[in-house]
Design a protein around this motif. Structure first.
Motif, PDB file in Angstrom:
ATOM      1  N   ASN A   1      -0.876  -1.012  -4.478  1.00  0.00           N
ATOM      2  CA  ASN A   1      -2.181  -0.371  -4.308  1.00  0.00           C
ATOM      3  C   ASN A   1      -1.898   1.093  -4.021  1.00  0.00           C
ATOM      4  O   ASN A   1      -1.404   1.425  -2.949  1.00  0.00           O
ATOM      5  CB  ASN A   1      -2.938  -0.971  -3.120  1.00  0.00           C
TER       6      ASN A   1
ATOM      7  N   HIS B   1      -5.845   8.320   5.688  1.00  0.00           N
ATOM      8  CA  HIS B   1      -5.427   7.098   4.989  1.00  0.00           C
ATOM      9  C   HIS B   1      -4.032   6.605   5.378  1.00  0.00           C
ATOM     10  O   HIS B   1      -3.576   5.585   4.863  1.00  0.00           O
ATOM     11  CB  HIS B   1      -5.493   7.322   3.468  1.00  0.00           C
TER      12      HIS B   1
ATOM     13  N   THR C   1      -5.395   3.817  -9.887  1.00  0.00           N
ATOM     14  CA  THR C   1      -4.994   4.397  -8.605  1.00  0.00           C
ATOM     15  C   THR C   1      -6.254   5.012  -7.982  1.00  0.00           C
ATOM     16  O   THR C   1      -7.178   5.390  -8.701  1.00  0.00           O
ATOM     17  CB  THR C   1      -3.943   5.517  -8.773  1.00  0.00           C
TER      18      THR C   1
ATOM     19  N   ASN D   1       0.849  -1.204   0.000  1.00  0.00           N
ATOM     20  CA  ASN D   1       0.000   0.000   0.000  1.00  0.00           C
ATOM     21  C   ASN D   1       0.876   1.242   0.000  1.00  0.00           C
ATOM     22  O   ASN D   1       1.711   1.408   0.886  1.00  0.00           O
ATOM     23  CB  ASN D   1      -0.899   0.032   1.235  1.00  0.00           C
TER      24      ASN D   1
ATOM     25  N   SER E   1      -2.931   2.657   7.140  1.00  0.00           N
ATOM     26  CA  SER E   1      -2.842   1.392   6.401  1.00  0.00           C
ATOM     27  C   SER E   1      -1.723   1.383   5.351  1.00  0.00           C
ATOM     28  O   SER E   1      -1.568   0.410   4.610  1.00  0.00           O
ATOM     29  CB  SER E   1      -4.179   1.122   5.708  1.00  0.00           C
ATOM     30  N   GLN E   2      -0.926   2.441   5.288  1.00  0.00           N
ATOM     31  CA  GLN E   2       0.088   2.531   4.223  1.00  0.00           C
ATOM     32  C   GLN E   2       1.429   1.918   4.639  1.00  0.00           C
ATOM     33  O   GLN E   2       1.889   2.121   5.753  1.00  0.00           O
ATOM     34  CB  GLN E   2       0.321   3.995   3.829  1.00  0.00           C
ATOM     35  N   ASP E   3       2.043   1.213   3.702  1.00  0.00           N
ATOM     36  CA  ASP E   3       3.392   0.685   3.933  1.00  0.00           C
ATOM     37  C   ASP E   3       4.436   1.737   3.571  1.00  0.00           C
ATOM     38  O   ASP E   3       5.496   1.804   4.169  1.00  0.00           O
ATOM     39  CB  ASP E   3       3.620  -0.561   3.061  1.00  0.00           C
TER      40      ASP E   3
ATOM     41  N   THR F   1      -2.716   5.093  -3.548  1.00  0.00           N
ATOM     42  CA  THR F   1      -3.631   6.198  -3.258  1.00  0.00           C
ATOM     43  C   THR F   1      -2.882   7.484  -3.593  1.00  0.00           C
ATOM     44  O   THR F   1      -1.797   7.719  -3.072  1.00  0.00           O
ATOM     45  CB  THR F   1      -4.040   6.208  -1.767  1.00  0.00           C
TER      46      THR F   1
END
Ligand code: CTP
Ligand code: CA
Length: 222
Positions: A54, A88, A70, A14, A91-93, A56
């Protein structure tokens, strides 16, 4: 086709990318902004998408068409970008902050169009929140934070200070005065700075620079 055949080395990863310029309203007609076109950020989002991530894309003002596949969140002001990014972030890597965010905004927005009166006009400005600094203070240990830094002098020293102050894993610095770098150009000349090293890339297209930056992020994460 070569791009479509790109190795899918970011499957399930992510990534949130910010791009473009923020606009800070003065009244219903005017605003304060900067020269960012979004090219670098959009190229980064596209590169991550092609690698199977994924993506954003939180985009400020940009005339560009966002890359396909995207999730695009369009924002106007620094405050809106702050809200969208922090909503957001969890949840982001990987978070890459290529947006040119306003450091100041008008302390109040006039409800009606301001009419000209005196010969000189002073507009009071107040600081915006530093999104990247907030992310650095709230990031989870596995999250990789990459900022951007635009300088016209003392690029390396100033950028390293930002890396440290904002608790970043990497900062991509560019000198606005260097030929082929900066706003609106199709090329860029960047130096990737991490706590351990400095990697200077030569002049290349923003797409190539994006690919090199993402490759370096993946290398440093593993
Ligand atoms: N940034 C941010 N929120 C702000 C200002 C900047 O998230 N309110 C981010 C930018 O997206 C960029 C990084 O911080 O990734 C560095 O931005 P830059 O303008 O180069 O540095 P600043 O820390 O704002 O310092 P200054 O403008 O004073 O050089
Ligand atoms: Ca700034």
């Amino acid at each position: 086709l070569k791009e479509i055949a790109m190795e899918k080395d970011m499957k399930g990863v992510n990534v949130l990318v910010t791009a473009g310029a923020t606009q800070e309203a003065i009244d219903p007609v005017r605003y304060i902004t900067n020269h960012s076109t979004g090219k670098m950020g959009y190229a980064l989002a596209r590169d991550c998408m092609l690698r199977g991530a994924n993506v954003t894309l939180v985009s400020g003002q940009s005339a560009l068409t966002p890359p396909p596949f995207t999730t695009v969140i369009s924002v106007t002001s620094a405050k809106e970008m702050f809200d969208a990014v922090t909503e957001h972030a969890e949840s982001q890597d990987i978070i890459i902050k290529a947006a040119a965010v306003a450091d100041y905004r008008p302390a109040s927005i006039a409800a009606e169009k301001m009419k000209k009166k005196e010969d000189a006009l002073t507009i009071e400005l107040e600081r915006t929140d530093d999104i990247l600094k907030y992310l650095g203070e709230h990031k989870h240990p596995q999250q990789f934070l990459c900022g951007f830094s635009m300088e016209t002098e003392h690029m390396l020293e100033n950028s390293r200070k930002k890396l440290e102050k904002k608790h970043l894993d990497m900062i991509v610095a560019n000198n606005l005065k260097q030929a082929g770098a900066g706003f609106g150009t199709d090329t860029n000349v960047v130096t990737m700075i991490t706590p351990q090293e400095e990697i200077a890339l030569e002049l290349m297209s923003k797409e190539e620079a994006a690919h090199a930056i993402v490759s370096q992020i993946l290398k440093n994460r593993s």
